[in-house]
Design an enzyme around this catalytic site. Structure first.
Site, PDB file in Angstrom:
ATOM      1  N   HIS A  23     -38.194  16.043   5.368  1.00  0.00           N
ATOM      2  CA  HIS A  23     -36.828  15.847   4.887  1.00  0.00           C
ATOM      3  C   HIS A  23     -36.600  14.427   4.366  1.00  0.00           C
ATOM      4  CE1 HIS A  23     -32.869  17.090   4.112  1.00  0.00           C
ATOM      5  NE2 HIS A  23     -32.658  17.848   5.170  1.00  0.00           N
ATOM      6  N   ARG A  24     -37.527  13.507   4.586  1.00  0.00           N
ATOM      7  CA  ARG A  24     -37.423  12.191   3.969  1.00  0.00           C
ATOM      8  C   ARG A  24     -37.722  12.262   2.482  1.00  0.00           C
ATOM      9  NH1 ARG A  24     -41.760   8.879   7.255  1.00  0.00           N
ATOM     10  NH2 ARG A  24     -42.902  10.732   6.554  1.00  0.00           N
TER      11      ARG A  24
END
Length: 521
Positions: free
Chosen positions: A493-494
């Site tokens: 999700h980064r």
């Protein structure tokens, strides 16, 4: 005859040891340069070691299944040439470098430059005979009579195995404890016959090499309770393994050294350190099996722990009708170009993943913590997770986005076949950007896969099974048996938000439902 020792080479990737899997040669075999000597297993793969020398195998210095440190000798090879030490002429045939002295210049035997029993003069090269006395200078501040004891101690330590003692292993000193009395070294009486080997003194420092200390610490074993079987009483890896396999066989300390038992009801009772006896009768049953954590399993565990607690994972699912994909696979198998090539739905899935990654490059990227940058990779190095007897191996196909269906099918077959044979090289598993794992071969519908370290996404493919499915629209809706599967994608999700992850998964599902849409994207 000169014998050369071949030492365990450095396999790279930060590895410090390897396991001997299979010897390809035996003692007495003739080998040539680049002949395969042995198969070794690292935490990455099985590697074949070629011979750097030509000659006859004289010794195998490690057994199959033994773990060997990098730099340790594993095989001896005689090259058939004469040993330089064998060509040295006898002492009587050496011509003296300087003429013998005589008359007033003659020196006394026993002095440097004096005549040895052979009658020749031992001199320092370039300086001529010297007549200084060969006497060792005593150490400053030490009595001369203790020099012999010091020499004996130095000689005994020089023959022992390397020993280390960490600072935190030393016994703490208490203020009220009496100071230890200095040991008095008694010189042996002259002409007392052959000297017996010195016994190992109990209560001294624990003798063990640093790797053995770390192994014992990881397994919770106190080295002070072990008796070393190595040279000079050194505790070896086998001693630790023996105790780990049979903890009840550890010899307890003498009764005099054990503290008095403390009642369990006492408020200051301390837990007993060491193996506990069973609380009650143990029922007979199958014995526990201990499997050493090594090789691929050890590397996989470290990678999964690192990934799970470093990259914030997000997982999404979609269930889709892949009946059109199954028909395409059947048509490809019938084509002449694919004769002899194994074709499966994984081929179409791999192509769909490459097309979807071109639309969402965020899932084909890497997080560069040091530079504080997100690197969008130009090529898709597509990893294929393969279950092997050694554990999970993930080779990757370099530049998979540029391959057509036929070339991609050949690359898939080669990667999976090499992995199952245990021949995947470390370079073939490094540099991956996206991975596909197929749990459907085990009859599983879906899963939540964990990212490979350094990758942005991984697609989990469930089993393709016949299920009732609604087809048609409006008045033409009907329920038919169709080929259905569930896809699950985990991503970092980064690197990607929900929009990019959803777009990727939707694109793969659309292509599998209608492969003709691949021409549209």
């Amino acid at each position: 005859m000169t014998t050369r020792e071949f030492r365990m080479p450095d396999p790279g990737e930060g590895l410090v040891e390897a396991e001997i899997v299979t010897w390809r040669v035996a003692v007495g075999d003739q080998v040539k340069v680049n002949d395969i000597l042995v198969d070794i297993e690292t935490s990455k793969s099985i590697v074949e070691l070629p011979s750097p020398y030509a000659g006859t195998v004289t010794a195998l210095m490690a057994a199959e299944g033994e773990r060997v440190d990098v730099g340790a000798p594993i095989i001896g090879i005689a090259d058939g040439t004469a040993d330089p030490a064998d060509s040295v002429p006898p002492q009587d045939d050496i011509v003296p470098a300087v003429p013998e002295t005589g008359g007033d210049d003659e020196v006394t035997a026993g002095l440097i430059g004096g005549a040895p029993p052979g009658g020749r003069v031992a001199v320092l090269v370039g300086y001529g005979p010297r007549t200084t006395e060969a006497k060792r200078r005593p150490r400053r501040g030490a009595p001369e009579e203790s020099a012999s004891a010091h020499d004996q101690l130095a000689e005994s330590l020089s023959t022992a195995a390397p020993v280390s003692r960490r600072a935190d292993d030393r016994e703490p000193l208490h203020a009220d404890a009496p100071a230890p009395e200095p040991a008095t070294a008694a010189a042996p009486p002259p002409d007392s016959g052959p000297t017996a080997p010195e016994p190992i003194v109990a209560g001294g420092p624990v003798l063990a090499k640093p790797p053995v200390r770390k192994l014992a610490k990881d397994r919770g074993i106190d080295l002070a309770t072990l008796t070393g079987t190595g040279p000079g009483g050194v505790i070896t890896r086998e001693d630790v393994d023996r105790v780990d396999r049979a903890p009840a066989a550890v010899t307890p300390p003498p009764a005099a050294a054990q503290p008095a038992p403390t009642p369990a009801s006492a408020p200051d009772a301390q837990p007993v350190v060491g193996p506990r006896p069973p609380a009650g009768p143990v029922a007979d049953g199958p014995a526990d099996v201990r499997i050493p954590i090594k090789g691929v399993r050890k590397a996989t565990a470290a990678a999964m722990v690192s990934s799970a607690f470093t990259a914030p994972h997000v997982t999404e699912w979609v269930t889709c009708d892949v009946s059109e994909t199954m028909e395409l696979v059947a048509r490809l198998k019938a084509r002449r170009e694919f004769a002899g090539v194994k074709i499966s739905p994984l081929l179409v899935i791999s192509k769909a993943v490459c097309i979807a990654l071109s639309r969402t490059p965020e899932l084909n990227s890497v997080w560069d913590e040091q530079a504080q940058e997100i690197v969008l990779k130009g090529a898709v190095n597509l990893g294929i997770a393969a279950a092997t007897p050694r554990g999970l191996v993930v080779p990757n196909i370099k530049g998979a986005q540029a391959l057509n269906l036929l070339d991609l099918a050949k690359a898939l077959n080669a990667a999976v076949g090499t992995a199952r044979e245990g021949r995947t090289q470390p370079a073939e598993m490094s540099g991956g950007s996206f991975t596909i794992t197929n749990v459907g071969t085990f009859g599983v519908d879906a899963g939540t896969p964990i990212l490979n370290p350094g990758e942005a996404g991984i697609l989990c493919v469930g089993q393709i099974a016949r299920r009732p499915w609604v087809v048609g629209a409006d008045a033409n809706e009907r329920i038919e048996p169709r080929w259905v599967t569930t896809l699950a994608v985990s991503f970092d999700h980064r690197l990607a938000d929900g929009a990019q992850g959803s777009t990727f998964l939707s694109t793969v599902a659309q292509i599998l439902s209608d492969p003709g849409l691949a021409l549209f994207f």
